[in-house]
Design a protein around this motif. Structure first.
Motif, PDB file in Angstrom:
ATOM      1  N   THR A 123      14.891  -2.119  -0.154  1.00 52.06           N
ATOM      2  CA  THR A 123      14.856  -2.916   1.079  1.00 52.06           C
ATOM      3  C   THR A 123      13.613  -2.635   1.926  1.00 52.06           C
ATOM      4  N   GLY A 124      12.907  -1.547   1.638  1.00 51.52           N
ATOM      5  CA  GLY A 124      11.709  -1.209   2.410  1.00 51.52           C
ATOM      6  C   GLY A 124      10.496  -1.981   1.938  1.00 51.52           C
ATOM      7  N   ARG A 125       9.532  -2.149   2.829  1.00 52.67           N
ATOM      8  CA  ARG A 125       8.287  -2.819   2.470  1.00 52.67           C
ATOM      9  C   ARG A 125       7.348  -1.843   1.776  1.00 52.67           C
ATOM     10  N   PRO A 126       6.455  -2.340   0.910  1.00 50.28           N
ATOM     11  CA  PRO A 126       5.486  -1.464   0.242  1.00 50.28           C
ATOM     12  C   PRO A 126       4.583  -0.770   1.268  1.00 50.28           C
ATOM     13  N   LEU A 127       4.268   0.479   1.023  1.00 46.77           N
ATOM     14  CA  LEU A 127       3.440   1.264   1.941  1.00 46.77           C
ATOM     15  C   LEU A 127       2.094   1.636   1.340  1.00 46.77           C
ATOM     16  N   SER A 128       1.968   1.550   0.023  1.00 45.98           N
ATOM     17  CA  SER A 128       0.713   1.904  -0.625  1.00 45.98           C
ATOM     18  C   SER A 128      -0.349   0.854  -0.311  1.00 45.98           C
ATOM     19  N   LYS A 129      -1.518   1.338   0.123  1.00 49.15           N
ATOM     20  CA  LYS A 129      -2.599   0.446   0.509  1.00 49.15           C
ATOM     21  C   LYS A 129      -3.910   1.209   0.373  1.00 49.15           C
ATOM     22  N   PRO A 130      -4.972   0.573  -0.186  1.00 50.42           N
ATOM     23  CA  PRO A 130      -6.247   1.272  -0.337  1.00 50.42           C
ATOM     24  C   PRO A 130      -6.755   1.811   1.002  1.00 50.42           C
ATOM     25  N   GLY A 131      -7.147   3.071   1.006  1.00 55.39           N
ATOM     26  CA  GLY A 131      -7.687   3.687   2.211  1.00 55.39           C
ATOM     27  C   GLY A 131      -6.649   4.265   3.155  1.00 55.39           C
ATOM     28  N   ARG A 132      -5.388   4.003   2.927  1.00 52.15           N
ATOM     29  CA  ARG A 132      -4.331   4.519   3.811  1.00 52.15           C
ATOM     30  C   ARG A 132      -4.031   5.974   3.474  1.00 52.15           C
ATOM     31  N   ILE A 133      -3.906   6.805   4.497  1.00 52.59           N
ATOM     32  CA  ILE A 133      -3.627   8.234   4.310  1.00 52.59           C
ATOM     33  C   ILE A 133      -2.378   8.606   5.087  1.00 52.59           C
ATOM     34  N   LEU A 134      -1.494   9.350   4.453  1.00 48.62           N
ATOM     35  CA  LEU A 134      -0.315   9.882   5.142  1.00 48.62           C
ATOM     36  C   LEU A 134      -0.734  11.130   5.898  1.00 48.62           C
ATOM     37  N   MET A 135      -0.679  11.065   7.228  1.00 51.53           N
ATOM     38  CA  MET A 135      -1.185  12.144   8.067  1.00 51.53           C
ATOM     39  C   MET A 135      -0.114  13.163   8.447  1.00 51.53           C
ATOM     40  N   GLY A 136       1.119  12.716   8.628  1.00 50.75           N
ATOM     41  CA  GLY A 136       2.171  13.644   9.043  1.00 50.75           C
ATOM     42  C   GLY A 136       3.542  13.009   8.943  1.00 50.75           C
ATOM     43  N   GLU A 137       4.555  13.847   8.973  1.00 50.96           N
ATOM     44  CA  GLU A 137       5.932  13.356   8.911  1.00 50.96           C
ATOM     45  C   GLU A 137       6.855  14.365   9.588  1.00 50.96           C
ATOM     46  N   HIS A 151      -1.815  13.550  17.438  1.00 47.50           N
ATOM     47  CA  HIS A 151      -2.149  12.954  16.153  1.00 47.50           C
ATOM     48  C   HIS A 151      -2.090  11.432  16.202  1.00 47.50           C
ATOM     49  N   ILE A 152      -1.094  10.884  16.894  1.00 45.70           N
ATOM     50  CA  ILE A 152      -1.004   9.421  17.015  1.00 45.70           C
ATOM     51  C   ILE A 152      -2.208   8.879  17.772  1.00 45.70           C
ATOM     52  N   PRO A 191       1.842  -1.233  13.700  1.00 46.85           N
ATOM     53  CA  PRO A 191       0.392  -0.985  13.637  1.00 46.85           C
ATOM     54  C   PRO A 191      -0.042  -0.063  14.782  1.00 46.85           C
ATOM     55  N   LEU A 192      -0.886   0.892  14.491  1.00 47.03           N
ATOM     56  CA  LEU A 192      -1.290   1.863  15.514  1.00 47.03           C
ATOM     57  C   LEU A 192      -2.050   1.221  16.670  1.00 47.03           C
ATOM     58  N   GLU A 193      -2.781   0.133  16.416  1.00 46.43           N
ATOM     59  CA  GLU A 193      -3.522  -0.496  17.501  1.00 46.43           C
ATOM     60  C   GLU A 193      -2.595  -1.127  18.537  1.00 46.43           C
ATOM     61  N   ASP A 194      -1.341  -1.365  18.158  1.00 42.68           N
ATOM     62  CA  ASP A 194      -0.374  -1.975  19.073  1.00 42.68           C
ATOM     63  C   ASP A 194       0.436  -0.943  19.854  1.00 42.68           C
ATOM     64  N   ILE A 195       0.121   0.337  19.679  1.00 47.87           N
ATOM     65  CA  ILE A 195       0.913   1.401  20.297  1.00 47.87           C
ATOM     66  C   ILE A 195       0.234   1.934  21.557  1.00 47.87           C
ATOM     67  N   VAL A 240      -0.760   2.992  10.546  1.00 48.39           N
ATOM     68  CA  VAL A 240       0.545   2.533  11.014  1.00 48.39           C
ATOM     69  C   VAL A 240       1.465   3.712  11.290  1.00 48.39           C
ATOM     70  N   LEU A 241       2.499   3.454  12.098  1.00 50.01           N
ATOM     71  CA  LEU A 241       3.581   4.417  12.321  1.00 50.01           C
ATOM     72  C   LEU A 241       4.841   3.816  11.728  1.00 50.01           C
ATOM     73  N   VAL A 242       5.500   4.559  10.862  1.00 50.68           N
ATOM     74  CA  VAL A 242       6.703   4.089  10.171  1.00 50.68           C
ATOM     75  C   VAL A 242       7.871   4.978  10.563  1.00 50.68           C
ATOM     76  N   TYR A 243       9.037   4.360  10.812  1.00 52.57           N
ATOM     77  CA  TYR A 243      10.225   5.170  11.063  1.00 52.57           C
ATOM     78  C   TYR A 243      11.454   4.465  10.510  1.00 52.57           C
ATOM     79  N   GLY A 244      12.512   5.231  10.337  1.00 55.29           N
ATOM     80  CA  GLY A 244      13.739   4.669   9.804  1.00 55.29           C
ATOM     81  C   GLY A 244      14.909   5.605  10.039  1.00 55.29           C
ATOM     82  N   THR A 245      16.103   5.092   9.777  1.00 57.09           N
ATOM     83  CA  THR A 245      17.335   5.859   9.936  1.00 57.09           C
ATOM     84  C   THR A 245      17.520   6.813   8.767  1.00 57.09           C
TER      85      THR A 245
END
Length: 344
Positions: free
Chosen positions: A93-107, A193-194, A149-153, A129-134
């Motif tokens: 049910t989740g959207r794809p997260l893999s994208k060229p140039g995208r780095i996972l910075m923290g969790e 970090h954000i 999207p981080l630019e919208d935060i 981007v910032l991703v969250y879920g239950t």
């Protein structure tokens, strides 16, 4: 002895690179990620051979170049694996997260203020981007994926409340909400970090920061009367939220529906009487200025986090897991509060 080992290593590396070029052989693999890594290694080998043949690289420079290249390839593969693990945690049910140039910075796990009560959520900070879920199944699986999207935060630091400690406000065009960390140290790390990831993203020049943000809903327990007509809430006179002002209102005071473009460009949302009148007046002004023409603009975030009308009250039993960040020195993961945005 160390110098001898380095010279032997570099000599073997050159021999291997030359051998690969002459035979044209390339490792085969059924794993696309591994095949991609082999292609990247082959490209790096070609560059080294060219520079070595032109006499542009000494053995010491060759050693450093090979070490840097292998570190980059190893980091890229580890980063892809980490992003894939996050993507898999949300299931089909989740959207794809893999994208060229995208780095996972923290969790990490943060408490998010819902309309009824705070709920633990899994948060993942990427370079864009910032991703969250239950959280479900003790954090092994997540659901209800939201992507912002981080630019919208926009972040706003908040003082501790009577119950909600170490909190801050996350504003977005579609939904604004309070989150809290287990400690002041983790709160500072998340906010820093954000902000830094957002700043780096905007410096690229391809994205524009958000300018209009949704209001934060007033929690249900904060009012026992309608904030418009002052009638008491009851089992029959239920609480509702105006999407424009965030006030708690009864059904009689929130029968109107209106489009709030920064929340959703086409969907009619519940609004109170006062806000509905304000929206109508503004629409008339715009209509008069445009000569009767109105235009709808699609929101980029429309493909991301949706604003739910009701939040489920879910009971999740978990122990606190400290947030993890990308280490700035080693490029590996650990319970540190620094990260590095490695350049290609």
């Amino acid at each position: 002895m160390k110098t001898l080992v380095i010279l032997v290593f570099c000599s073997l590396a050159v021999i291997c690179l030359t051998s690969d070029a002459s035979t044209g052989s390339q490792p085969s693999s059924d794993n696309p990620a591994q095949e991609g890594l082999f292609v990247e290694k082959d490209q790096a080998s070609t560059v080294v051979r060219q520079k070595r043949a032109a006499g542009e690289l000494s053995l010491t420079q060759l050693e450093r170049y090979l070490a840097s290249t292998m570190d980059r390839l190893t980091f890229d593969k580890d980063n892809r694996d980490r992003i894939q693990a996050v993507e898999n945690s949300f299931g089909p049910t989740g959207r794809p997260l893999s994208k060229p140039g995208r780095i996972l910075m923290g969790e990490g796990h943060l408490m998010k203020q819902g309309r009824r009560k705070p709920q633990p959520k899994a948060f993942f900070l990427f370079s864009d981007v910032l991703v969250y879920g239950t959280i479900i199944l003790n954090g092994r699986w997540n659901k209800k994926q939201k992507i912002i999207p981080l630019e919208d935060i926009q972040l706003e630091d908040m003082e501790d409340g009577a119950v909600f400690k170490n909190q801050w406000l996350i504003r977005t065009p579609r939904k604004s909400f309070f989150v809290a960390a287990p400690s002041q140290e983790e709160k500072r790390a998340w906010m820093k970090h954000i902000e830094e990831c957002r700043s780096n993203l905007l410096q690229e020049g391809s994205r524009q920061p958000g300018s209009t943000f949704a209001v934060c809903w007033i929690p249900d327990r904060a009012a026992y009367k309608c904030m418009r007509c002052l009638h008491k809430f009851s089992a029959t006179n239920r609480r509702h939220h105006c999407r424009k002002c965030g006030f708690l209102v009864c059904n009689s005071c929130s029968k109107d529906r209106a489009v709030i473009e920064h929340i959703h460009p086409t969907k009619c949302l519940r609004v109170c009487k006062l806000c509905n009148e304000s929206i109508k007046e503004k629409a008339q002004e715009i209509l008069g200025q445009s000569g009767g023409r109105t235009e709808k603009t699609s929101s980029e975030e429309d493909n991301f986090a949706a604003s739910s009308d009701e939040e489920e009250a879910e009971k999740v039993t978990q122990s606190h897991i400290p947030s993890r960040w990308l280490d700035s020195k080693s490029g590996t993961w650990g319970q540190t509060h620094t990260y590095v945005n490695l350049q290609p």
